[in-house]
Design an enzyme around this catalytic site. Structure first.
Site, PDB file in Angstrom:
ATOM      1  N   ARG A 230       0.884  -1.175   0.000  1.00 13.27           N
ATOM      2  CA  ARG A 230       0.000   0.000   0.000  1.00 13.27           C
ATOM      3  C   ARG A 230       0.914   1.214   0.000  1.00 13.27           C
ATOM      4  NH1 ARG A 230      -5.383   1.439   3.434  1.00 13.27           N
ATOM      5  NH2 ARG A 230      -6.127   0.011   1.833  1.00 13.27           N
TER       6      ARG A 230
ATOM      7  N   HIS B  58      -7.186   0.775  -6.606  1.00 14.40           N
ATOM      8  CA  HIS B  58      -7.433  -0.141  -5.479  1.00 14.40           C
ATOM      9  C   HIS B  58      -8.064  -1.413  -6.061  1.00 14.40           C
ATOM     10  CE1 HIS B  58      -7.778  -1.467  -1.497  1.00 14.40           C
ATOM     11  NE2 HIS B  58      -8.648  -0.629  -0.996  1.00 14.40           N
TER      12      HIS B  58
ATOM     13  N   GLN C 293     -10.226  -3.956  -3.991  1.00  9.90           N
ATOM     14  CA  GLN C 293     -11.560  -3.478  -3.640  1.00  9.90           C
ATOM     15  C   GLN C 293     -12.540  -3.746  -4.789  1.00  9.90           C
ATOM     16  OE1 GLN C 293     -11.915  -1.732  -0.487  1.00  9.90           O
ATOM     17  NE2 GLN C 293     -13.991  -2.409  -0.843  1.00  9.90           N
TER      18      GLN C 293
ATOM     19  N   ASP D 165     -17.473   6.872  -2.048  1.00 10.76           N
ATOM     20  CA  ASP D 165     -16.235   6.789  -1.270  1.00 10.76           C
ATOM     21  C   ASP D 165     -16.013   8.171  -0.653  1.00 10.76           C
ATOM     22  OD1 ASP D 165     -13.752   6.070  -0.230  1.00 10.76           O
ATOM     23  OD2 ASP D 165     -12.694   6.167  -2.153  1.00 10.76           O
TER      24      ASP D 165
ATOM     25  N   CYS E 120     -16.440   1.527   0.010  1.00 10.45           N
ATOM     26  CA  CYS E 120     -15.259   0.695   0.293  1.00 10.45           C
ATOM     27  C   CYS E 120     -14.888   0.714   1.779  1.00 10.45           C
ATOM     28  CB  CYS E 120     -14.084   1.149  -0.548  1.00 10.45           C
ATOM     29  SG  CYS E 120     -13.639   2.867  -0.298  1.00 10.45           S
TER      30      CYS E 120
ATOM     31  N   ARG F   4     -13.388  -9.117   0.886  1.00 12.67           N
ATOM     32  CA  ARG F   4     -11.980  -8.779   0.662  1.00 12.67           C
ATOM     33  C   ARG F   4     -11.115  -9.986   1.032  1.00 12.67           C
ATOM     34  NH1 ARG F   4     -10.181  -3.448   0.965  1.00 12.67           N
ATOM     35  NH2 ARG F   4      -8.185  -4.404   0.476  1.00 12.67           N
TER      36      ARG F   4
END
Ligand code: CP
Ligand code: NVA
Length: 306
Positions: free
Chosen positions: A103, A130, A133, A225, A265, A293
Site C-alpha cells: 500500500r 485499489h 476493492q 467513497d 469501500c 476482501r
C-alpha cells in the site's frame, strides 16, 4: 496470468471471472472448515505506507488461513525510497519472500516494486488504484445478483483510486459505468481514455455526468467513497464544499427506478458522502464487500504466491 496485480487492467475478463469463482469456492470451503494450505511454508511481506484496517487484516488473516506467514512492515520501517531505493528493496525481498503486498502513497512505488522484484506484487491501494476493492465488489455482486453482465454501476463522488479500479473493471465484467462528480474532480484522463477503449471493445457504456440523480436513475448499484482520500487532507475544506450536493442519502436512493444495491469501500465519513440511514439500511452491501476482501484476496494470493 500476469505476474503481478498492480492494476485491474492486469487481468483479462476470463481471469476476473476465474478469480471470482475461486473466491466464492474458498469462502464456501472456509465455512465448511476445509483447509486450503497452498501457502504452507511461504512468506508474504506486507509494506504499508498508509493506515489500513480492512486491507491489512484481510491479507494477514488470508495468509494465515492459506498456511503462510505474513511480515508487516510500515514504509517508515524500511525507509522506502529514502533509506534505500525501491529497486534495491525489491531485489533484496525477492531473495527471501514469496509475495509482496504493498500500500503506497504513489502508484509508481508499486509499479517499481513489481518491475524490480521477480516475486509477485499485489497492490493494496495507491493514489491511483485499489484493484482488490474492485474484485471484492465484483464477488459480492456475483453473490447478490449472480450475473454481472448488463448491470449498471453508478459511482457518486470523487474520480479517485477506487473509482479508477471500478472503471477499469466494469467493461471487462460486462457492466455499464457512470460517474457523477463535480467539475475538477473527474477521474484521471488516461484511465478515462483506457476505460472508453475497453467499453468500446466489450460493448458496455461509460459516461461522466454532473448530476447524481441522472447517474442513479437507471442504476443497479450505487457506490460512493470519501471526498477526501488519504494524502489529500490539506484540501479537505474545498473538497467538502465541492462535493456537498453529492451525498448518497435517502432522497437520492429513492429516486432510482429500480431497487439498488448500495456500497462503500469503507472507512466511511458518515454524514458526509453517505448517511447512516443509507449505509446501515436495506440494500447496503458494504460489510458483505468488506468480508469478501478476505476471500477474493485469498484467491488472488493462491494464484500469484503459491
Ligand atoms: N477499504 C479499505 O481498503 O480499507 P482500509 O483502508 O481500512 O484497508
Ligand atoms: N479513496 C480512499 C480509499 C480508502 C480505502 C483513500 O484513498 O483514502
Amino acid at each position: 496470468m500476469h505476474k503481478d496485480l498492480v492494476s485491474i487492467d492486469d487481468l483479462e475478463p476470463e481471469e476476473i471471472f476465474e478469480l471470482l469463482e475461486s473466491g466464492l469456492e474458498l469462502k464456501k470451503k472456509r465455512a465448511l472448515g476445509i483447509v486450503e494450505p497452498v501457502l504452507q511454508g511461504r512468506t508474504v511481506v506486507m509494506i504499508f505506507e498508509k493506515p489500513s484496517l480492512r486491507t491489512r487484516v484481510t491479507f494477514e488473516v488470508g495468509i494465515t488461513q492459506l498456511g503462510g506467514q505474513a511480515i508487516y512492515l510500515q514504509g517508515s520501517d524500511i525507509g522506502l525510497g529514502h533509506r534505500e531505493s525501491i529497486a534495491d528493496i525489491a531485489r533484496n525481498l525477492e531473495r527471501w519472500v514469496d509475495g509482496i503486498v504493498a500500500r503506497a502513497s504513489s502508484h509508481q512505488t508499486v509499479v517499481e516494486l513489481a518491475r524490480w522484484a521477480d516475486t509477485p506484487v499485489i497492490n493494496g491501494l495507491t493514489d491511483r488504484e485499489h484493484p482488490c476493492q474492485a474484485l471484492a465488489l465484483a464477488m459480492t455482486l456475483r453473490e447478490k445478483k449472480c450475473d454481472l453482465r448488463g448491470l449498471k454501476f453508478a459511482f457518486i463522488g470523487d474520480g479517485n483510486n477506487v473509482a479508477h479500479s471500478f472503471m477499469l473493471l466494469s467493461p471487462k465484467a460486462g457492466m455499464d459505468f457512470v460517474i457523477a462528480c463535480p467539475e475538477g474532480y473527474e477521474p484521471d484522463k488516461q484511465i478515462t481514455e483506457q476505460t472508453k477503449d475497453l467499453a468500446a471493445r466489450f460493448g458496455t457504456s461509460f459516461s461522466i455526468v454532473r448530476d447524481p440523480f441522472e447517474a442513479v436513475k437507471d442504476a443497479d448499484v450505487v457506490y460512493t467513497d470519501v471526498w477526501v482520500s488519504m494524502g489529500q487532507e490539506s484540501e479537505a475544506v474545498e473538497r467538502e464544499k465541492a462535493f456537498r450536493s453529492y451525498q448518497v442519502n435517502r432522497e437520492l436512493i429513492d429516486s432510482a427506478e429500480r431497487e439498488v444495491l448500495i456500497s462503500h469501500c469503507l472507512p466511511a465519513h458518515r454524514g458526509q458522502e453517505i448517511t447512516d440511514e443509507v449505509l446501515d439500511g436495506p440494500g447496503s452491501i458494504a460489510l458483505d464487500e468488506a468480508e469478501n476482501r478476505l476471500h477474493i484476496q485469498k484467491a488472488v494470493m493462491a494464484r500469484l504466491f503459491a
